[in-house]
Design a protein around this motif. Structure first.
Motif, PDB file in Angstrom:
ATOM      1  N   ASP A 125       0.807  -1.222   0.000  1.00 25.37           N
ATOM      2  CA  ASP A 125       0.000   0.000   0.000  1.00 25.37           C
ATOM      3  C   ASP A 125       0.843   1.276   0.000  1.00 25.37           C
ATOM      4  O   ASP A 125       0.303   2.374  -0.004  1.00 25.37           O
ATOM      5  CB  ASP A 125      -0.959   0.010   1.195  1.00 25.37           C
ATOM      6  N   ASN A 126       2.167   1.143   0.008  1.00 31.89           N
ATOM      7  CA  ASN A 126       3.055   2.308  -0.010  1.00 31.89           C
ATOM      8  C   ASN A 126       4.359   1.921  -0.706  1.00 31.89           C
ATOM      9  O   ASN A 126       5.387   1.750  -0.052  1.00 31.89           O
ATOM     10  CB  ASN A 126       3.318   2.804   1.415  1.00 31.89           C
ATOM     11  N   PRO A 127       4.346   1.776  -2.035  1.00 28.23           N
ATOM     12  CA  PRO A 127       5.528   1.285  -2.751  1.00 28.23           C
ATOM     13  C   PRO A 127       6.741   2.205  -2.672  1.00 28.23           C
ATOM     14  O   PRO A 127       7.838   1.786  -3.027  1.00 28.23           O
ATOM     15  CB  PRO A 127       5.042   1.127  -4.189  1.00 28.23           C
ATOM     16  N   GLU A 128       6.575   3.429  -2.196  1.00 31.51           N
ATOM     17  CA  GLU A 128       7.734   4.317  -2.049  1.00 31.51           C
ATOM     18  C   GLU A 128       8.573   3.953  -0.823  1.00 31.51           C
ATOM     19  O   GLU A 128       9.723   4.360  -0.719  1.00 31.51           O
ATOM     20  CB  GLU A 128       7.278   5.766  -1.978  1.00 31.51           C
ATOM     21  N   HIS A 139      12.270  -1.286   9.118  1.00 33.42           N
ATOM     22  CA  HIS A 139      11.939  -0.423   7.987  1.00 33.42           C
ATOM     23  C   HIS A 139      10.477  -0.554   7.575  1.00 33.42           C
ATOM     24  O   HIS A 139       9.807   0.441   7.304  1.00 33.42           O
ATOM     25  CB  HIS A 139      12.850  -0.763   6.807  1.00 33.42           C
ATOM     26  N   PHE A 140       9.982  -1.787   7.545  1.00 29.03           N
ATOM     27  CA  PHE A 140       8.609  -2.032   7.099  1.00 29.03           C
ATOM     28  C   PHE A 140       7.629  -2.175   8.256  1.00 29.03           C
ATOM     29  O   PHE A 140       6.459  -2.508   8.026  1.00 29.03           O
ATOM     30  CB  PHE A 140       8.561  -3.289   6.212  1.00 29.03           C
ATOM     31  N   SER A 141       8.081  -1.974   9.480  1.00 26.04           N
ATOM     32  CA  SER A 141       7.240  -2.145  10.678  1.00 26.04           C
ATOM     33  C   SER A 141       6.560  -3.519  10.692  1.00 26.04           C
ATOM     34  O   SER A 141       5.359  -3.646  10.901  1.00 26.04           O
ATOM     35  CB  SER A 141       6.176  -1.031  10.771  1.00 26.04           C
ATOM     36  N   LEU A 142       7.369  -4.544  10.466  1.00 24.43           N
ATOM     37  CA  LEU A 142       6.868  -5.912  10.422  1.00 24.43           C
ATOM     38  C   LEU A 142       6.847  -6.497  11.833  1.00 24.43           C
ATOM     39  O   LEU A 142       7.654  -6.115  12.683  1.00 24.43           O
ATOM     40  CB  LEU A 142       7.765  -6.780   9.533  1.00 24.43           C
ATOM     41  N   ALA A 170      30.941 -13.372   0.618  1.00 23.45           N
ATOM     42  CA  ALA A 170      30.003 -14.502   0.542  1.00 23.45           C
ATOM     43  C   ALA A 170      29.102 -14.532   1.781  1.00 23.45           C
ATOM     44  O   ALA A 170      29.566 -14.368   2.909  1.00 23.45           O
ATOM     45  CB  ALA A 170      30.774 -15.809   0.427  1.00 23.45           C
ATOM     46  N   GLY A 171      27.806 -14.716   1.549  1.00 28.86           N
ATOM     47  CA  GLY A 171      26.846 -14.800   2.636  1.00 28.86           C
ATOM     48  C   GLY A 171      26.479 -13.474   3.268  1.00 28.86           C
ATOM     49  O   GLY A 171      25.765 -13.443   4.266  1.00 28.86           O
ATOM     50  N   ARG A 172      26.926 -12.369   2.703  1.00 27.07           N
ATOM     51  CA  ARG A 172      26.614 -11.036   3.229  1.00 27.07           C
ATOM     52  C   ARG A 172      25.776 -10.266   2.223  1.00 27.07           C
ATOM     53  O   ARG A 172      25.760 -10.572   1.034  1.00 27.07           O
ATOM     54  CB  ARG A 172      27.897 -10.252   3.542  1.00 27.07           C
ATOM     55  N   TYR A 173      25.097  -9.250   2.717  1.00 34.41           N
ATOM     56  CA  TYR A 173      24.169  -8.469   1.909  1.00 34.41           C
ATOM     57  C   TYR A 173      24.470  -6.983   2.017  1.00 34.41           C
ATOM     58  O   TYR A 173      24.945  -6.513   3.046  1.00 34.41           O
ATOM     59  CB  TYR A 173      22.727  -8.686   2.393  1.00 34.41           C
ATOM     60  N   GLY A 174      24.095  -6.270   0.972  1.00 32.38           N
ATOM     61  CA  GLY A 174      24.045  -4.826   1.004  1.00 32.38           C
ATOM     62  C   GLY A 174      22.584  -4.421   1.020  1.00 32.38           C
ATOM     63  O   GLY A 174      21.720  -5.143   0.515  1.00 32.38           O
ATOM     64  N   LEU A 175      22.287  -3.262   1.586  1.00 30.65           N
ATOM     65  CA  LEU A 175      20.907  -2.805   1.723  1.00 30.65           C
ATOM     66  C   LEU A 175      20.845  -1.307   1.515  1.00 30.65           C
ATOM     67  O   LEU A 175      21.642  -0.555   2.076  1.00 30.65           O
ATOM     68  CB  LEU A 175      20.388  -3.150   3.128  1.00 30.65           C
ATOM     69  N   GLU A 176      19.896  -0.880   0.693  1.00 29.31           N
ATOM     70  CA  GLU A 176      19.602   0.550   0.529  1.00 29.31           C
ATOM     71  C   GLU A 176      18.134   0.751   0.835  1.00 29.31           C
ATOM     72  O   GLU A 176      17.265   0.106   0.239  1.00 29.31           O
ATOM     73  CB  GLU A 176      19.915   1.001  -0.889  1.00 29.31           C
ATOM     74  N   LEU A 177      17.850   1.655   1.768  1.00 29.87           N
ATOM     75  CA  LEU A 177      16.478   1.934   2.183  1.00 29.87           C
ATOM     76  C   LEU A 177      15.976   3.204   1.510  1.00 29.87           C
ATOM     77  O   LEU A 177      16.708   4.182   1.402  1.00 29.87           O
ATOM     78  CB  LEU A 177      16.415   2.102   3.701  1.00 29.87           C
ATOM     79  N   SER A 178      14.734   3.175   1.063  1.00 33.04           N
ATOM     80  CA  SER A 178      14.086   4.345   0.460  1.00 33.04           C
ATOM     81  C   SER A 178      12.824   4.667   1.240  1.00 33.04           C
ATOM     82  O   SER A 178      12.100   3.772   1.673  1.00 33.04           O
ATOM     83  CB  SER A 178      13.716   4.064  -0.996  1.00 33.04           C
ATOM     84  N   PHE A 179      12.568   5.958   1.378  1.00 34.35           N
ATOM     85  CA  PHE A 179      11.412   6.447   2.113  1.00 34.35           C
ATOM     86  C   PHE A 179      10.555   7.312   1.206  1.00 34.35           C
ATOM     87  O   PHE A 179      11.066   7.947   0.288  1.00 34.35           O
ATOM     88  CB  PHE A 179      11.874   7.258   3.334  1.00 34.35           C
ATOM     89  N   PRO A 180       9.242   7.383   1.477  1.00 30.62           N
ATOM     90  CA  PRO A 180       8.349   8.125   0.589  1.00 30.62           C
ATOM     91  C   PRO A 180       8.597   9.621   0.536  1.00 30.62           C
ATOM     92  O   PRO A 180       8.452  10.230  -0.493  1.00 30.62           O
ATOM     93  CB  PRO A 180       6.951   7.844   1.122  1.00 30.62           C
ATOM     94  N   LYS A 181       8.984  10.214   1.642  1.00 28.66           N
ATOM     95  CA  LYS A 181       9.231  11.654   1.647  1.00 28.66           C
ATOM     96  C   LYS A 181      10.263  11.975   2.703  1.00 28.66           C
ATOM     97  O   LYS A 181      10.507  11.204   3.623  1.00 28.66           O
ATOM     98  CB  LYS A 181       7.943  12.428   1.870  1.00 28.66           C
ATOM     99  N   GLU A 182      10.842  13.135   2.575  1.00 35.41           N
ATOM    100  CA  GLU A 182      11.938  13.545   3.445  1.00 35.41           C
ATOM    101  C   GLU A 182      11.575  13.491   4.925  1.00 35.41           C
ATOM    102  O   GLU A 182      12.373  13.088   5.754  1.00 35.41           O
ATOM    103  CB  GLU A 182      12.380  14.961   3.068  1.00 35.41           C
ATOM    104  N   GLY A 183      10.353  13.843   5.268  1.00 39.03           N
ATOM    105  CA  GLY A 183       9.935  13.874   6.666  1.00 39.03           C
ATOM    106  C   GLY A 183       9.872  12.514   7.323  1.00 39.03           C
ATOM    107  O   GLY A 183       9.752  12.410   8.534  1.00 39.03           O
ATOM    108  N   SER A 184       9.949  11.438   6.544  1.00 46.17           N
ATOM    109  CA  SER A 184       9.845  10.107   7.127  1.00 46.17           C
ATOM    110  C   SER A 184      11.195   9.425   7.278  1.00 46.17           C
ATOM    111  O   SER A 184      11.258   8.255   7.588  1.00 46.17           O
ATOM    112  CB  SER A 184       8.920   9.242   6.271  1.00 46.17           C
ATOM    113  N   LEU A 185      12.282  10.159   7.081  1.00 42.23           N
ATOM    114  CA  LEU A 185      13.610   9.566   7.258  1.00 42.23           C
ATOM    115  C   LEU A 185      13.789   9.124   8.701  1.00 42.23           C
ATOM    116  O   LEU A 185      13.224   9.721   9.610  1.00 42.23           O
ATOM    117  CB  LEU A 185      14.704  10.565   6.868  1.00 42.23           C
ATOM    118  N   PRO A 186      14.567   8.079   8.926  1.00 35.09           N
ATOM    119  CA  PRO A 186      14.737   7.589  10.295  1.00 35.09           C
ATOM    120  C   PRO A 186      15.396   8.641  11.179  1.00 35.09           C
ATOM    121  O   PRO A 186      16.291   9.358  10.748  1.00 35.09           O
ATOM    122  CB  PRO A 186      15.654   6.369  10.116  1.00 35.09           C
TER     123      PRO A 186
END
Length: 108
Positions: A47-50, A101-104, A62-78
């Protein structure tokens, strides 16, 4: 009808297996833009693809990940000093960042 994902690197396939209950519950979904990339995938809220997370294995040990987080608008940055791009993450750390990030729920 469910479409089959093209082959992903083993660590991404393992991550997708771990996330399968969360994906099936519809809490997050795969971003189709990265469908054919063997070394990356994207996740977003239905419901919020941004509000998006880009996960990649290229350039990672090996076995490690990189992650980039995107937010819908500037005011929602962590507000915490959490970097928007992180590398060399263990799967456990990655899953924790995705939950936040996704409030799971903790079980996701």
């Amino acid at each position: 009808m469910t479409t089959q994902m093209p082959p992903k690197y083993r660590s991404l396939s393992h991550l997708l297996d771990t996330l399968q209950p969360t994906l099936q519950a519809g809490l997050i979904k795969l971003d189709e833009r990265w469908r054919d990339n063997e070394e990356a995938l994207g996740l977003l809220l239905p419901d919020n693809p941004e509000l998006h997370a880009f996960i990649f294995t290229y350039g990672q040990p090996a076995g490690r990940y990189g992650l980039e987080l995107s937010f819908p608008k500037e005011g929602s940055l962590p507000s915490a000093n959490e970097a928007l791009v992180q590398e060399e993450l263990s799967q456990a750390r990655l899953l924790g960042l995705l939950r936040t990030h996704f409030s799971l729920p903790e079980t996701a």
